[in-house]
Write a protein that holds these residues in place. Structure first.
Motif, PDB file in Angstrom:
ATOM      1  N   TRP A 177       0.823  -1.197   0.000  1.00 55.54           N
ATOM      2  CA  TRP A 177       0.000   0.000   0.000  1.00 55.54           C
ATOM      3  C   TRP A 177       0.863   1.255   0.000  1.00 55.54           C
ATOM      4  O   TRP A 177       0.622   2.212  -0.728  1.00 55.54           O
ATOM      5  CB  TRP A 177      -0.893   0.002   1.229  1.00 55.54           C
ATOM      6  N   ILE A 206      -5.316  -2.265  -2.439  1.00 57.08           N
ATOM      7  CA  ILE A 206      -4.502  -3.108  -1.562  1.00 57.08           C
ATOM      8  C   ILE A 206      -4.970  -2.962  -0.123  1.00 57.08           C
ATOM      9  O   ILE A 206      -5.174  -3.938   0.584  1.00 57.08           O
ATOM     10  CB  ILE A 206      -3.021  -2.730  -1.677  1.00 57.08           C
ATOM     11  N   ASN A 207      -5.103  -1.731   0.295  1.00 54.68           N
ATOM     12  CA  ASN A 207      -5.537  -1.505   1.667  1.00 54.68           C
ATOM     13  C   ASN A 207      -6.090  -0.093   1.777  1.00 54.68           C
ATOM     14  O   ASN A 207      -5.564   0.832   1.169  1.00 54.68           O
ATOM     15  CB  ASN A 207      -4.345  -1.666   2.602  1.00 54.68           C
ATOM     16  N   HIS A 209      -6.747   3.370   3.426  1.00 50.43           N
ATOM     17  CA  HIS A 209      -6.237   4.293   4.433  1.00 50.43           C
ATOM     18  C   HIS A 209      -6.845   5.673   4.197  1.00 50.43           C
ATOM     19  O   HIS A 209      -7.014   6.089   3.053  1.00 50.43           O
ATOM     20  CB  HIS A 209      -4.717   4.415   4.325  1.00 50.43           C
ATOM     21  N   ASP A 210      -7.117   6.368   5.274  1.00 48.43           N
ATOM     22  CA  ASP A 210      -7.707   7.706   5.164  1.00 48.43           C
ATOM     23  C   ASP A 210      -6.836   8.623   4.330  1.00 48.43           C
ATOM     24  O   ASP A 210      -7.310   9.408   3.521  1.00 48.43           O
ATOM     25  CB  ASP A 210      -7.888   8.318   6.557  1.00 48.43           C
ATOM     26  N   LYS A 211      -5.519   8.492   4.565  1.00 46.93           N
ATOM     27  CA  LYS A 211      -4.554   9.341   3.860  1.00 46.93           C
ATOM     28  C   LYS A 211      -4.742   9.233   2.349  1.00 46.93           C
ATOM     29  O   LYS A 211      -4.721  10.226   1.646  1.00 46.93           O
ATOM     30  CB  LYS A 211      -3.145   8.833   4.164  1.00 46.93           C
ATOM     31  N   SER A 240     -14.226   5.306   7.129  1.00 46.80           N
ATOM     32  CA  SER A 240     -13.933   5.761   8.503  1.00 46.80           C
ATOM     33  C   SER A 240     -14.842   6.938   8.842  1.00 46.80           C
ATOM     34  O   SER A 240     -14.527   8.090   8.579  1.00 46.80           O
ATOM     35  CB  SER A 240     -12.470   6.128   8.670  1.00 46.80           C
ATOM     36  N   GLU A 242     -15.588   8.476  11.365  1.00 46.91           N
ATOM     37  CA  GLU A 242     -15.309   9.430  12.433  1.00 46.91           C
ATOM     38  C   GLU A 242     -14.144  10.337  12.104  1.00 46.91           C
ATOM     39  O   GLU A 242     -13.647  11.049  12.969  1.00 46.91           O
ATOM     40  CB  GLU A 242     -15.043   8.684  13.741  1.00 46.91           C
ATOM     41  N   PRO A 275     -15.740  18.904  18.420  1.00 51.05           N
ATOM     42  CA  PRO A 275     -16.437  20.197  18.503  1.00 51.05           C
ATOM     43  C   PRO A 275     -15.498  21.385  18.315  1.00 51.05           C
ATOM     44  O   PRO A 275     -15.956  22.515  18.203  1.00 51.05           O
ATOM     45  CB  PRO A 275     -17.039  20.197  19.912  1.00 51.05           C
ATOM     46  N   VAL A 303     -16.188  29.173  19.947  1.00 53.25           N
ATOM     47  CA  VAL A 303     -15.279  28.038  20.094  1.00 53.25           C
ATOM     48  C   VAL A 303     -14.083  28.213  19.175  1.00 53.25           C
ATOM     49  O   VAL A 303     -12.926  28.051  19.568  1.00 53.25           O
ATOM     50  CB  VAL A 303     -16.017  26.729  19.747  1.00 53.25           C
TER      51      VAL A 303
END
Lengths: 579, 581
Positions: A177, A206-207, A209-211, A240, A242, A275, A303
């Motif tokens: 990957w 292959i796999n 990943h978020d990246k 993913s 989250e 947040p 915030v």
């Protein structure tokens, strides 16, 4: 293969040479006599150990024919080096590496490897590259070494050389990957988007990943394929759910496309998980602002203001929130801070100009607007605002030139520009010119309405246009009635996107904003209806109309965005959100 | 929230010795009842100074009970039951280098050495030939290098060492070593235990060891023979073992290539693989899930099959991790030691508790110590040893971590205040906007006019350091060097014409003679070839000691003309030295 050997086997002392005996089971009976074990074992271990002294001693004690010193195992302390490396204890790590390299005469591949990694973290990329290359010499069959060489080359900006090394590494180890991902990255940097996409897709196969998702989305965006990018991000969010970065990016993309519902959903999700996510706060806040939800937006901004207190877009948005809440002094304070933080941002200047127009500080407004025009000379609305300021400063000649420029540059089919121009011309008793502009406005309105069925016009704009039509004695007000009905008959469909009350409210707010000029204003509005056509009355009117259009984008303009040309119009608030 | 305030109440500080001098990792710390009296001892494999004085230390209560020397760096330490004898006393296995040393009753009992690795046959042949005197060391070197390039099996220590030698040392080296057969040995990197056939707490356990050569071995506890051998794609860092060898087991191994592999009973290859995006630092199994702390300051949860469950960001890099298991209360959590001197307790992704430590925690161990079930033992970076006891009243609320609005939301916005003056100005502008605007425009025009006038004047009277006249285009800049009282004045003159040289130029200076003295206030300039820069140097002396400075004007003149071609004003620096004399 059993190499177990009992400790009290006295032959141990001869070194493990002789003891490939499968002994061991009888150990239960024998107990090592106290204390002797260690003494003896030192000798035994010396075979597997370093201490030269012990070796020479041993050699002397042994008969001559026997043993040469056993060399220490090169990988002896690799685990220790790694333990310190992953704990980011680089100083200790370097000390151990140094010792290890001395002990092994520089032949410990892993020590060199970690040394190079540390050097790279310290920014000494060239040095690290050289060390990785020497690793590759020590162990040419390791794909990892090649990968790191390539990585260092990549960091040095030698993308093509890096690509070659990655390809070589890929030959040694298929289906990696990391290699595919980094290849994609390299191609991305040399702007070969096609190859980049290809390799990133392989990496994803292959796999996941978020990246890689993030990168692939970026590649699609840069290649101008927003649809594909959205698809990629959707998949990523599924994978993913989250990851706030992915959620925010997807939300912003939807926002750009005008899909507010979806945008808000994703931004909201991002905010649930984090947040304090600055980007998401700004984007969500600006959306709330667009719907007139100033207090909620302000809550969110608070915030963000803690997290990033020096962000120009944030203070710009806060300023416009105050503007929406009719707190003009606070609005100016905030906008001026934004301006101070980012002096060359024309949007801030635009808003400042607008607020000052509202405050009837025409001289100041003039300065801010002309500064904005200097920074962004291609926007019709800016000239229109300038013209309004100039009209109020009684500089008729320049005002008229500014209007002409505004009309010429208005490629976003904003009917407001023409309406204002028409009013201006009418007030300066150029009825024919006014009629021309009025018709131009009607054309634009028709265009907009045809583009989108449930299109909602700013009621203030409609009202004014009707009065103007009456004044000009144009019969076909039909243009207006239709959209008017439309917007009234389908408030619910619009409500999905915004609370129906909001746009009106904001307009009224603005109308009242002018309260200081109220007497002025009211006088005016009547006359326009009556079409008495005194020159004075119309003047302030235009900016009443403008005001809503610009800052509070919600009523007319953002809707425009949905219908016709999403990018340019929406860009105003949104781009700010993004940077 | 359960921030620091409430956590003072959950732990009792039992013992803190900041100078215990322990240098160790979580893998080298264990708790066990070593003498069968129902009181647990703390066993620590101390790395000493990192290269010598490694020790095996046993603590009882707050006292160091025994200490014995280790021969090599301990990579891991476990207490385990190796037989069925009564009383049930566990043995201690210390993994160091290629060996495992087994201690029983704190006495050395047994040593197990890993089998040697396969040796390259080519390499063996070559050394055989050397031994027989068929080839000399130089040829040997060439051949070994050739083998290193091609072979799949890496060279032995002897060959790599030989390759790094100078030519002069080779003979001696060969003489010394050629009698020995070539061997390749590997090193243990991590160790764990696996129950043999029963899940009882005091059941007999096998040792599971991971090696530098990427192997995982399961050892029989009695015969010390290898029961099972499995191969990993990379060297293991740390492992977690669960199950029973004879029934079904699962070995979760974090590896140096940043992946986590799960090994099962029936296969000698990893069954599942978790690819992380950064190196794993610690690995803890909680129930059926695996919790991993990574170098990118994150804590991630996975199922046993490698499916990602959650990921949270930690406030600082992870240093060490350990499981916190309290079977009596049915509590299972993960303790994470962070680089910011904090230890955090997580259940799944929910932060339950945080407490501060005086130094960075390097190892954590939770379990039964002495007669206390919930004891937390930590070592810190400076070598300190810390023991805390979980209060029996302590309750860890299983609250969902979804917090309310962040604190920052209630902080007032810092909006700059405007003064009364500002408001007055606003009102004034409202009333007199028109006049203000007109006055401004008028002044602006005047300013522009004045600027233009000044510019034209400067051009006309050659006041600029650039001459744009067509016949003599010249550029000049001046440099003043020195602290005073004497300065060196360098004028760089350049003819900017395309091809025509300029002749008959002179330089003259105009200055206050009461302040400055100049060696030659009038100089002739040589012929100026186009493009070249001509430095003209002169010395200026400041005659005043009052610390004042003035302007020196430089004129470039054409001989025979009174008006200068160009003018430069040099702001002299204040003389910092006193005039001698």
């Amino acid at each position: 293969m059993a190499t177990a050997c009992s400790v009290d086997n006295s032959k141990m002392a001869d070194g493990s040479v002789a003891t490939e005996l499968p002994v061991a089971i009888d150990t239960k009976k024998r107990r090592a006599p106290k204390g002797t074990w260690l003494a003896r074992d030192i000798v035994a271990l010396a075979t597997g150990r370093i201490s030269r002294l012990a070796e020479t001693l041993k050699e002397k004690t042994k008969n001559k024919s026997s043993v040469s010193p056993e060399l220490p195992i090169v990988e002896r302390r690799n685990w220790l080096i790694h333990q310190h490396y992953i704990r980011k204890d680089y100083d200790t790590c370097k000390v151990i590496i140094k010792e290890q390299l001395q002990e092994t005469n520089g032949m410990c591949e892993y020590a060199i490897y970690v040394q190079a990694l540390i050097l790279r973290l310290e920014g000494k990329i060239q040095q690290s590259l050289e060390l990785f290359q020497s690793c590759a010499i020590l162990n040419p069959s390791s794909a990892d070494n090649l990968k790191q060489v390539a990585r260092s080359l990549f960091l040095l900006g030698k993308h093509k050389a890096a690509i070659e090394f990655y390809h070589e590494a890929a030959r040694l180890c298929e289906k990696d990957w990391e290699i595919s991902h980094n290849l994609g990255l390299c191609y991305f940097f040399i702007k070969d988007f096609k190859h980049a996409e290809e390799h990133l897709n392989i990496a994803l196969q292959i796999n996941k990943h978020d990246k890689t998702f993030m990168m692939l989305g970026k590649v699609h965006l840069l290649a101008g394929e927003t649809d594909k990018a959205i698809e990629v991000y959707k998949r990523a969010v599924e994978f993913s759910p989250e990851n706030t970065e992915l959620l925010t990016t997807l939300g912003l993309l939807f926002l750009q496309l005008g899909k507010y519902q979806k945008a808000f959903e994703h931004l909201g999700n991002a905010l649930t998980f984090d947040p304090n996510n600055y980007k998401a706060i700004l984007a969500a806040g600006s959306m709330m602002q667009t719907h007139g939800d100033f207090d909620v937006a302000m809550n969110k901004y608070r915030v963000a203001a803690c997290a990033v207190p020096e962000s120009p877009p944030l203070w710009n948005n806060i300023g416009m929130c105050f503007f929406g809440k009719k707190k003009y002094v606070a609005a100016i304070s905030c906008l001026k801070r934004a301006h101070y933080l980012s002096p060359f941002d024309w949007k801030v200047l635009y808003n400042l100009g607008l607020v000052h127009l509202t405050m009837q500080q025409y001289a100041s407004a003039f300065h801010f607007l002309s500064a904005a025009i200097n920074l962004n000379p291609r926007m019709g609305e800016l000239y229109m605002l300038l013209a309004v300021a100039l009209t109020n400063l009684e500089d008729v000649e320049n005002a008229s030139r500014a209007y002409e420029q505004a009309v010429a540059l208005d490629d976003r089919s904003n009917p407001l520009v023409n309406l204002n121009f028409a009013i201006f011309l009418y007030n300066h008793s150029d009825k024919k010119g006014a009629l021309d502009q009025y018709q131009e406005m009607e054309r634009k309105v028709n265009l907009l309405r045809d583009g989108c069925t449930n299109f909602e016009f700013d009621p203030e704009l409609m009202d004014m246009a009707q009065k103007m039509g009456a004044a000009l004695q144009v019969s076909e007000n039909l243009v207006w009635t239709k959209p008017g009905k439309d917007s009234k008959s389908k408030p619910n469909s619009a409500a999905a996107i915004k609370p129906p009350g909001a746009p009106l409210g904001t307009n009224q707010a603005l109308g009242q904003a002018m309260s200081s000029a109220a007497s002025y204003n009211k006088n005016i509005q009547l006359p326009t209806g009556v079409s008495k056509g005194p020159t004075m009355p119309f003047e302030p009117e235009p900016d009443v109309q403008k005001a809503p259009s610009l800052p509070i984008d919600p009523p007319g303009p953002t809707e425009l965005a949905q219908s016709d040309n999403p990018k340019p119009r929406t860009s105003k608030r949104r781009t700010k959100v993004e940077d | 929230m359960s921030e620091s305030g409430s956590d003072g109440g959950k732990w009792l500080d039992a013992h803190y010795d900041p100078v215990a001098g322990l240098y160790t990792f979580s893998s080298c710390v264990d708790l066990a009842d070593l003498s069968g009296d129902g009181e647990s001892r703390l066993v620590v494999g101390d790395l000493g100074c990192g290269s010598y004085s490694m020790k095996l230390k046993v603590y009882r209560g707050t006292v160091l009970m025994s200490e014995s020397t280790l021969l090599d760096l301990p990579a891991g330490l476990v207490a385990f039951f190796m037989d069925l004898h009564e009383p049930r006393i566990p043995a201690v296995a210390v993994a160091s280098g290629p060996c495992i040393y087994v201690y029983k009753n704190l006495r050395p009992y047994f040593k197990f050495t890993l089998p040697g690795l396969e040796v390259n046959t080519l390499e063996q042949d070559v050394w055989q030939q050397v031994k027989e005197g068929q080839i000399d060391p130089l040829t040997l070197k060439e051949m070994l290098e050739g083998i290193r390039k091609k072979a799949n099996i890496p060279l032995s220590v002897r060959s790599t060492r030989f390759l790094s030698l100078e030519t002069s040392d080779m003979d001696a080296f060969v003489q010394l070593h050629n009698q020995q057969p070539i061997r390749r040995q590997t090193v243990i990197t991590c160790i764990g235990t696996l129950k043999k056939s029963t899940a009882d707490e005091d059941g007999v356990s096998c040792l599971v060891i991971g090696t530098e050569s990427c192997d995982v071995y399961v050892l029989d506890p009695e015969a010390f023979i290898i029961l099972s051998k499995m191969l990993l794609p990379a060297a293991p860092i740390t492992m977690d073992v669960t199950g029973q060898f004879d029934v079904e087991f699962r070995i979760t191994v974090a590896c140096r290539n940043g992946n986590i592999y799960v090994l099962r009973r029936e296969s000698d290859k990893p069954k599942y693989c978790i690819e992380l995006s950064s190196h794993p630092v610690g690995l803890v199994r909680v129930g059926k899930n695996v919790v991993v702390g990574c170098t990118d300051e994150s804590l991630q949860g996975f199922t046993q099959k490698g499916k990602k469950l959650w990921r949270i960001i930690l406030p600082a890099p992870v240093i060490t991790m350990a499981a916190m298991d309290l079977p009596t209360r049915g509590f299972q959590g993960v303790l994470v030691g962070l680089a910011n001197c904090e230890v955090q307790l997580y259940r799944d992704k929910n932060l339950l508790s945080t407490f501060k430590t005086p130094n960075v925690v390097t190892s954590i161990c939770f379990g039964r110590y002495g007669r206390e079930d919930g004891t937390l033992i930590m070592t810190t970076k400076g070598g300190g040893l810390m023991m805390k006891i979980l209060k029996r009243t302590a309750v860890f609320d299983d609250r969902d971590s979804a917090p309310g609005p962040p604190l920052a939301q209630s902080v007032r916005l810092n909006v700059p205040k405007k003064t009364k003056l500002y408001v007055d100005q606003t009102l004034r502008e409202r009333e007199n906007g028109l006049t203000m605007h007109r006055a401004f425009q008028m002044d602006l025009s005047r300013l522009r006019l004045a600027t233009a006038k000044a510019y034209v004047k400067a051009l006309e009277s050659s006041l600029t350091p650039m001459s744009s006249s067509l016949s003599e285009p010249i550029k000049m800049n001046a440099v003043v060097q020195g602290l005073g009282p004497s300065f060196k004045l360098t004028l760089n003159i350049q003819n900017t014409a395309a091809c025509r040289p300029i002749m008959n130029l002179a330089i003259s200076f105009l200055y206050d003679e009461s302040l400055y003295r100049m060696r030659n206030p009038y100089m002739r300039i040589p012929l100026l070839v186009p493009g070249l820069i001509y430095p003209v140097e002169t010395f200026v002396e400041c005659t005043s000691d009052k610390g004042i400075s003035d302007i020196i004007k430089v004129f470039i003149l054409h001989e025979g003309q009174s008006s200068p071609l160009l003018t430069a004003h040099i702001n002299m620096p204040v003389s910092e030295g006193l005039m001698l004399s």
